[in-house]
Design a protein around this motif. Sequence first.
Motif, PDB file in Angstrom:
ATOM      1  N   PRO A  65      11.465 -15.302   0.185  1.00  0.00           N
ATOM      2  CA  PRO A  65      10.451 -14.256   0.308  1.00  0.00           C
ATOM      3  C   PRO A  65      10.635 -13.366   1.530  1.00  0.00           C
ATOM      4  O   PRO A  65      10.392 -12.171   1.452  1.00  0.00           O
ATOM      5  CB  PRO A  65       9.138 -15.044   0.398  1.00  0.00           C
ATOM      6  N   THR A  73      10.951  -4.539   1.107  1.00  0.00           N
ATOM      7  CA  THR A  73      10.274  -5.171  -0.015  1.00  0.00           C
ATOM      8  C   THR A  73       9.081  -4.355  -0.461  1.00  0.00           C
ATOM      9  O   THR A  73       8.768  -4.283  -1.645  1.00  0.00           O
ATOM     10  CB  THR A  73       9.803  -6.593   0.344  1.00  0.00           C
ATOM     11  N   ALA A  74       8.427  -3.682   0.490  1.00  0.00           N
ATOM     12  CA  ALA A  74       7.262  -2.878   0.123  1.00  0.00           C
ATOM     13  C   ALA A  74       7.666  -1.735  -0.784  1.00  0.00           C
ATOM     14  O   ALA A  74       6.941  -1.361  -1.715  1.00  0.00           O
ATOM     15  CB  ALA A  74       6.588  -2.330   1.377  1.00  0.00           C
ATOM     16  N   ARG A  77       7.833  -3.183  -4.128  1.00  0.00           N
ATOM     17  CA  ARG A  77       6.797  -4.111  -4.585  1.00  0.00           C
ATOM     18  C   ARG A  77       6.239  -3.667  -5.920  1.00  0.00           C
ATOM     19  O   ARG A  77       6.092  -4.455  -6.840  1.00  0.00           O
ATOM     20  CB  ARG A  77       5.706  -4.192  -3.531  1.00  0.00           C
ATOM     21  N   THR A  78       5.931  -2.446  -6.011  1.00  0.00           N
ATOM     22  CA  THR A  78       5.349  -1.962  -7.251  1.00  0.00           C
ATOM     23  C   THR A  78       6.404  -1.730  -8.311  1.00  0.00           C
ATOM     24  O   THR A  78       6.084  -1.486  -9.461  1.00  0.00           O
ATOM     25  CB  THR A  78       4.584  -0.641  -7.024  1.00  0.00           C
ATOM     26  N   ARG A 137      10.076 -11.977  -7.015  1.00  0.00           N
ATOM     27  CA  ARG A 137       9.112 -11.073  -7.608  1.00  0.00           C
ATOM     28  C   ARG A 137       7.852 -11.099  -6.743  1.00  0.00           C
ATOM     29  O   ARG A 137       7.649 -12.038  -5.981  1.00  0.00           O
ATOM     30  CB  ARG A 137       8.826 -11.454  -9.051  1.00  0.00           C
ATOM     31  N   PRO A 138       7.001 -10.122  -6.909  1.00  0.00           N
ATOM     32  CA  PRO A 138       5.811 -10.077  -6.044  1.00  0.00           C
ATOM     33  C   PRO A 138       4.938 -11.312  -6.188  1.00  0.00           C
ATOM     34  O   PRO A 138       4.349 -11.776  -5.224  1.00  0.00           O
ATOM     35  CB  PRO A 138       5.076  -8.825  -6.536  1.00  0.00           C
ATOM     36  N   ARG A 219       8.596  -3.360 -15.400  1.00  0.00           N
ATOM     37  CA  ARG A 219       7.890  -2.627 -14.346  1.00  0.00           C
ATOM     38  C   ARG A 219       6.786  -1.795 -14.979  1.00  0.00           C
ATOM     39  O   ARG A 219       6.940  -1.284 -16.082  1.00  0.00           O
ATOM     40  CB  ARG A 219       8.850  -1.681 -13.627  1.00  0.00           C
TER      41      ARG A 219
END
Lengths: 228, 434
Positions: A65, A73-74, A77-78, A137-138, A219
């Motif tokens: 992580p 990662t941000a 993220r979406t 994954r988130p 996504r």
Amino acid sequence: MSRLNVPRTLALYLAWMGLTCGALLAGIGGMLPFGLGAIGPDAAFLGLVEAELFFVTVVWPFFMPRLLLPQATAAVRTAGPGGEPHLLILQIGVMMVVALPLALVSRNLSEIGAGEFLRAQLLVGAIGCFVTALLDRPAGSRLRTWYFLGFFTVSALFPFVGFLAGEWGKGLGILAAVSPFWAAAQFRSEAALSWAPGVQAALFGVLALALLVAAPFRRPVDSPAASP
Amino acid sequence: MTALLLIVLAALQESPDLLELRTVTDGCARSGCWLPLKVRVGGPAGFEGEISASSDSGFRVTRPFRIHGGGPVDLLLPVVVLAKDAKVEVALRGPSGVIKTRMLTGPLKLLDDRERLVLVDPRHPEYESLVRQELALPGGARVRCVASDPADWNEAADLGALEAVDGVVASEDRSELTMTVWRALGGALVTQPRRDLVDRLAEPAARFPSVDPVVGRFAVNENWIPRKRDSTLLFIVIYGFGFFVAVYVTGSRKGAAWLVPVSALGVSALFLAAFAAFYPKGNLAIRTWQGIVDAPEAPVAISISALWGGGPAGEVEFGRILKPVHPTALDAVRRPLELRLADGRWSVRGTAPGDPTRFVTVERLPAVDPFKVWVDAEGKTRTFRPGESDYFLRLPRKNWIRPQDPGSAAAVPVKVAGLIESRAERAFRVAVGQ
């Protein structure tokens, strides 16, 4: 590579080397005052492979992580899963190369053929890639709990059921081949389940590939990922 | 027609053949000991082949040869027999396979342990009386004297093939007879039998029967070859520390995101090269139990060696005198060994590490250092259990047997691909008198 969390990466490499070197040193023995040695030369390669498998299935999920920088990662993220797993899989590759001198030494000790050597290393790599693709994954932290349950079931419960069935006269010993740890022990050509490592490597490799390929399709269509 | 007949006869004469097969000891043999055979092979000049002898001992002895020209060639080929009714077969092989086989004719005269065997030169003045007379030692042991050609004795003795023989009676003009190692092991070379023979035969010469339970004590109870284990541990420790230093140092530098993986890969590449260059790749070792015989004729080293470790062993080369010995007859026939004799040196095919076979070799030493008492780290004299020296009790004329530092043992002439360690487990000094 600039997206890597350097201290975390450092810790990862040191943990990897610490576990693989430590497993071999403790197994071979002779380093301690009382000279304990648990394995002979013929089991050195298996000891290393099992240590590698343990790392990629148990320790690696905790490193993943925060291995990438938060801003990297941000940004994804979406975007959902599959954003940066290629960097993580690259780390798996680096770790396999870093362990190569130890693998060659233990291969020489155990007198392993080239095919058997590749089969065992592919198994480790394939499982590492699968774990990466599965947990990167988130919702990875939530998924991790279910992952460890599944890992315990596959790695320990199936062989245990196979053992109990054998004690009761039922021929279910093949269940043990489901466990990556048991399958890794069958890498020799003359082993009873010598097909198991190759089959598992192929299976986990395909699953990893499938997860990676399917990730972009999962996504959200209208995600604000494009906007930084 | 005549021309055709001549051509056929010429062709028959040219084909390789076993012309003669006899023993050097006139048919006398001892169970488990070498029986030296003399084989005469005929064939065209330039023919290259090999002869091999086999019996009931579980291994075959092969000797390659070449007919240079000018007639047949005489070859010495020893074989081991165990049973009285053992059949000895000699085969002649060429490039295309077996050409001819021949069985040794006549029953073997198997001697018991107490009987002494003496070879007598037919040209010796007392030859007739020796071979016809019933001789016995003061203790009642029978002495059997048989005719033998002294031209065969040197070569047979140098190969260790005269172990069944306790003495030879040679005529005075046979000064070329050396047989040094055989004499150091108790063989008696006399020219005046009436004066010397009985005294010299008081004890039998040292023999190394191919089935001997005593060799079962010479066992290797380790998994790891020490050198292999030490090298592996050193490699792992140095690699671990080197890796730690490399990545830790680069981790604090600018551009560490790239530097750390690159340095990790770099250290790995460095140690891959170190593995290729320095790491001992072989997995075979020899463990030896040795007796250094300080004989007046010449010092000799009797070594009992075990091949251990892992993996296949190809052809194992030894020195001039070799005898494979097994703890039981079943062990002897378990694996088909082949012993090859080429250029006066022995080699073995078909053995594997961990086999119960023990290879007994005898080597003449150029010199031996004065005996030093073996002491431990505290200066106390090391002792040994009585059974440990049992194998060397067969030596005649011995005065004492004492343990000495295994580090001072003579090197065993063993060569095999993959050999990484050859070490003496025990060494004894055996002092023998005249």
